[in-house]
Design an enzyme around this catalytic site. Structure first.
Site, PDB file in Angstrom:
ATOM      1  N   TYR A  86       6.728  11.071 -61.244  1.00 41.56           N
ATOM      2  CA  TYR A  86       5.305  10.505 -60.943  1.00 41.56           C
ATOM      3  C   TYR A  86       4.689  11.283 -59.312  1.00 41.56           C
ATOM      4  O   TYR A  86       4.492  12.415 -59.553  1.00 41.56           O
ATOM      5  CB  TYR A  86       4.695   9.468 -61.177  1.00 41.56           C
ATOM      6  CG  TYR A  86       3.317   9.006 -60.661  1.00 41.56           C
ATOM      7  CD1 TYR A  86       2.718   8.780 -61.815  1.00 41.56           C
ATOM      8  CD2 TYR A  86       3.304   8.572 -59.574  1.00 41.56           C
ATOM      9  CE1 TYR A  86       1.345   8.798 -61.517  1.00 41.56           C
ATOM     10  CE2 TYR A  86       2.043   8.013 -59.322  1.00 41.56           C
ATOM     11  CZ  TYR A  86       1.010   8.005 -60.319  1.00 41.56           C
ATOM     12  OH  TYR A  86      -0.622   8.265 -59.896  1.00 41.56           O
ATOM     13  N   SER A 131      -2.490  10.879 -56.515  1.00 46.27           N
ATOM     14  CA  SER A 131      -2.174   9.386 -56.250  1.00 46.27           C
ATOM     15  C   SER A 131      -1.880   9.522 -54.521  1.00 46.27           C
ATOM     16  O   SER A 131      -0.969  10.635 -54.149  1.00 46.27           O
ATOM     17  CB  SER A 131      -0.652   9.175 -56.806  1.00 46.27           C
ATOM     18  OG  SER A 131      -0.132   7.873 -56.124  1.00 46.27           O
TER      19      SER A 131
HETATM   20  N1  LIG Z   1      -4.269   2.632 -60.884  1.00 46.35           N
HETATM   21  C1  LIG Z   1      -4.087   3.044 -59.216  1.00 46.35           C
HETATM   22  O1  LIG Z   1      -3.837   2.368 -58.357  1.00 46.35           O
HETATM   23  C2  LIG Z   1      -3.927   4.033 -59.101  1.00 46.35           C
HETATM   24  C3  LIG Z   1      -3.291   5.264 -57.910  1.00 46.35           C
HETATM   25  C4  LIG Z   1      -3.130   6.720 -57.792  1.00 46.35           C
HETATM   26  C5  LIG Z   1      -3.581   7.207 -58.383  1.00 46.35           C
HETATM   27  N2  LIG Z   1      -4.197   7.364 -59.826  1.00 46.35           N
HETATM   28  C6  LIG Z   1      -4.965   8.464 -61.453  1.00 46.35           C
HETATM   29  O2  LIG Z   1      -5.290   7.812 -62.052  1.00 46.35           O
HETATM   30  C7  LIG Z   1      -5.736   8.896 -62.993  1.00 46.35           C
HETATM   31  C8  LIG Z   1      -5.469   7.140 -64.101  1.00 46.35           C
HETATM   32  O3  LIG Z   1      -4.227   6.231 -63.848  1.00 46.35           O
HETATM   33  P1  LIG Z   1      -4.959   5.100 -64.075  1.00 46.35           P
HETATM   34  O4  LIG Z   1      -4.658   4.096 -63.302  1.00 46.35           O
HETATM   35  O5  LIG Z   1      -6.685   4.649 -64.609  1.00 46.35           O
HETATM   36  O6  LIG Z   1      -4.086   4.296 -65.689  1.00 46.35           O
HETATM   37  P2  LIG Z   1      -4.738   4.257 -66.932  1.00 46.35           P
HETATM   38  O7  LIG Z   1      -5.642   3.075 -67.283  1.00 46.35           O
HETATM   39  O8  LIG Z   1      -2.705   4.298 -67.968  1.00 46.35           O
HETATM   40  O9  LIG Z   1      -5.437   5.799 -67.364  1.00 46.35           O
HETATM   41  C9  LIG Z   1      -4.738   6.672 -68.024  1.00 46.35           C
HETATM   42  C10 LIG Z   1      -4.975   7.546 -68.899  1.00 46.35           C
HETATM   43  O10 LIG Z   1      -4.324   8.812 -69.520  1.00 46.35           O
HETATM   44  C11 LIG Z   1      -4.106   9.253 -70.492  1.00 46.35           C
HETATM   45  N3  LIG Z   1      -3.228   9.771 -70.836  1.00 46.35           N
HETATM   46  C12 LIG Z   1      -1.890   9.296 -70.755  1.00 46.35           C
HETATM   47  N4  LIG Z   1      -1.292  10.675 -70.935  1.00 46.35           N
HETATM   48  C13 LIG Z   1      -1.913  11.716 -71.583  1.00 46.35           C
HETATM   49  C14 LIG Z   1      -2.111  12.371 -72.372  1.00 46.35           C
HETATM   50  N5  LIG Z   1      -1.608  13.558 -72.440  1.00 46.35           N
HETATM   51  N6  LIG Z   1      -3.065  13.415 -73.073  1.00 46.35           N
HETATM   52  C15 LIG Z   1      -4.563  12.613 -72.487  1.00 46.35           C
HETATM   53  N7  LIG Z   1      -4.550  11.388 -72.230  1.00 46.35           N
HETATM   54  C16 LIG Z   1      -3.482  10.986 -71.218  1.00 46.35           C
HETATM   55  C17 LIG Z   1      -4.284   7.799 -71.109  1.00 46.35           C
HETATM   56  O11 LIG Z   1      -4.724   6.904 -72.226  1.00 46.35           O
HETATM   57  P3  LIG Z   1      -3.931   6.666 -73.942  1.00 46.35           P
HETATM   58  O12 LIG Z   1      -4.698   5.008 -73.142  1.00 46.35           O
HETATM   59  O13 LIG Z   1      -3.616   7.162 -74.228  1.00 46.35           O
HETATM   60  O14 LIG Z   1      -2.845   5.965 -72.559  1.00 46.35           O
HETATM   61  C18 LIG Z   1      -5.153   7.168 -70.643  1.00 46.35           C
HETATM   62  O15 LIG Z   1      -6.596   6.980 -70.743  1.00 46.35           O
HETATM   63  C19 LIG Z   1      -3.648   9.516 -63.169  1.00 46.35           C
HETATM   64  O16 LIG Z   1      -3.419  10.510 -63.105  1.00 46.35           O
HETATM   65  C20 LIG Z   1      -2.874   8.204 -61.901  1.00 46.35           C
HETATM   66  O17 LIG Z   1      -2.172   8.860 -61.674  1.00 46.35           O
HETATM   67  C21 LIG Z   1      -3.834   6.024 -59.866  1.00 46.35           C
END
Ligand SMILES: NC(=O)c1ccc[n+]([C@@H]2O[C@H](COP(=O)([O-])OP(=O)(O)OC[C@H]3O[C@@H](n4cnc5c(N)ncnc54)[C@H](OP(=O)(O)O)[C@@H]3O)[C@@H](O)[C@H]2O)c1
Length: 330
Positions: free
Chosen positions: A208, A182
């Protein structure tokens, strides 16, 4: 000026001005020059990929794109009902997608071991492993082994998973591992003295960002470690993406920027490109929008090598890594 010089200057300007660069504006401007650089259609036929946290947001988009490129794709999820829903949606979007579901709570050592055992029993190789699962907790919590949750999810789990899957990555010959990190990491130095966040008031956003910093800092060390197994390691950041995770963890940020947030598919682009582009991208680096990016914007986030290696040793031990060795011992 030649076209590529102009594009490079614009790209750097977008990166340094953050808001346009991380939003869909930056994606759309940069993507104009990518067409000749796209992974080939069906380029992953015969390959197997696994994505953690694949039931939602960026992870689901990465899994969909990998499946569309022909990869047999494993959705590693902690909730099988949500995973099954994602599998149905991916199959509806990608005709003939070969999608497998496996339970994997990446914060829990026993769950990782069980998942890795299942995969070792069922798969001959693993060509692509995308560490996407991420959390931004409101309060400090620990996993069953007593490790702070963001450390367990973003660092210890992925290290253990790689360790337990090393035979499959080795068998692939040129496996690629990608961390979805991130841009939040730019705000934090390495938590060298306090990896478990035991000191000071807990802020989920700080935990985070620290652990995302660690993902990026560990990328070259892991890459060095896996080079002996013919595998490479990369990290990237997706920009600001409209996902369920953003809506829950940062609701005000999400709604203020919604008009310019990237789609999950746009956020997935660089992870998919790193995993699938024909020519191996330069390994051990941090990428955004298909370019290697600086790892520091400000001086206070820089760290001496000894701090990095001490934290690395702590994490290898805490993750229960058995196969791998510290690069210093090689
Ligand atoms: N969205 C952004 O702007 C952004 C920016 C920078 C980085 N990121 C990174 O992108 C990645 C995905 O994030 P997202 O924005 O798509 O969020 P999201 O929709 O909340 O997706 C996160 C995923 O991780 C899963 N997860 C969390 N803890 C877990 C665990 N212990 N074991 C297995 N699965 C787990 C969640 O499962 P559940 O559905 O069961 O909770 C969900 O499927 C993350 O690493 C985040 O840090 C996102």
């Amino acid at each position: 000026m030649r076209d590529d010089t102009v594009i490079h200057a614009l790209d750097t300007l977008l990166d340094r001005t953050v808001v346009p660069g991380y939003s869909r504006i930056g994606f759309q401007l940069r993507a104009r020059s990518w067409r000749r650089n796209d992974p080939p259609a069906d380029g992953l036929l015969g390959r197997t990929a696994m994505v953690t946290g694949a039931n939602s947001g960026i992870g689901k988009a990465v899994a969909t794109r990998l499946a569309a490129l022909g990869a047999s794709t494993v959705l590693a999820v902690r909730d099988l009902d949500r995973g099954e829903r994602a599998r149905r949606e991916i199959r509806a979007a990608v005709t003939a997608a070969d999608i497998r579901l496996v339970h994997c709570d990446v914060a829990e050592p026993d769950s990782i071991d069980a998942c890795a055992q299942t995969l070792r029993d069922e798969l001959p190789t693993l060509d692509i492993l995308v560490h996407n699962a991420g959390v931004l907790p409101a309060e400090r919590t620990e996993n069953s082994a007593g490790h702070e949750l963001t450390l367990a999810t973003h660092i210890l789990g992925p290290l253990r998973l790689i360790d337990r899957l090393t035979p499959l990555l080795t068998a692939a010959g040129d496996a690629r591992t990608v961390f979805v990190a991130s841009g939040g990491m730019y705000t934090q130095p390495l938590p060298a003295d306090d990896p478990e966040y035991q000191e000071g008031p807990y802020r989920g956003a700080t935990a985070y960002a620290r652990t995302k910093r660690m993902q990026v800092a560990f990328t070259p060390l892991l890459d060095q470690l896996l080079a002996d197994h013919g595998a490479s390691v990369h990290s990237m950041h997706p920009g600001w993406v409209d996902t369920p995770g953003i809506a829950t963890a940062l609701p005000r940020f999400g709604s203020a920027l919604r008009p310019v947030l990237r789609t999950p598919d746009q956020g997935a682009d660089t992870a998919v490109w790193l995993a699938a582009t024909r020519q191996l991208p330069m390994a051990g680096h941090f990428w955004h929008d298909r370019q290697i990016r600086d790892e520091h914007y400000v001086r206070y986030t820089r760290y001496p090598e000894e701090q990095l290696l001490a934290l690395w040793d702590y994490c290898l031990t805490a993750a229960g890594v058995t196969v791998a060795h510290s690069p210093r011992e090689n």
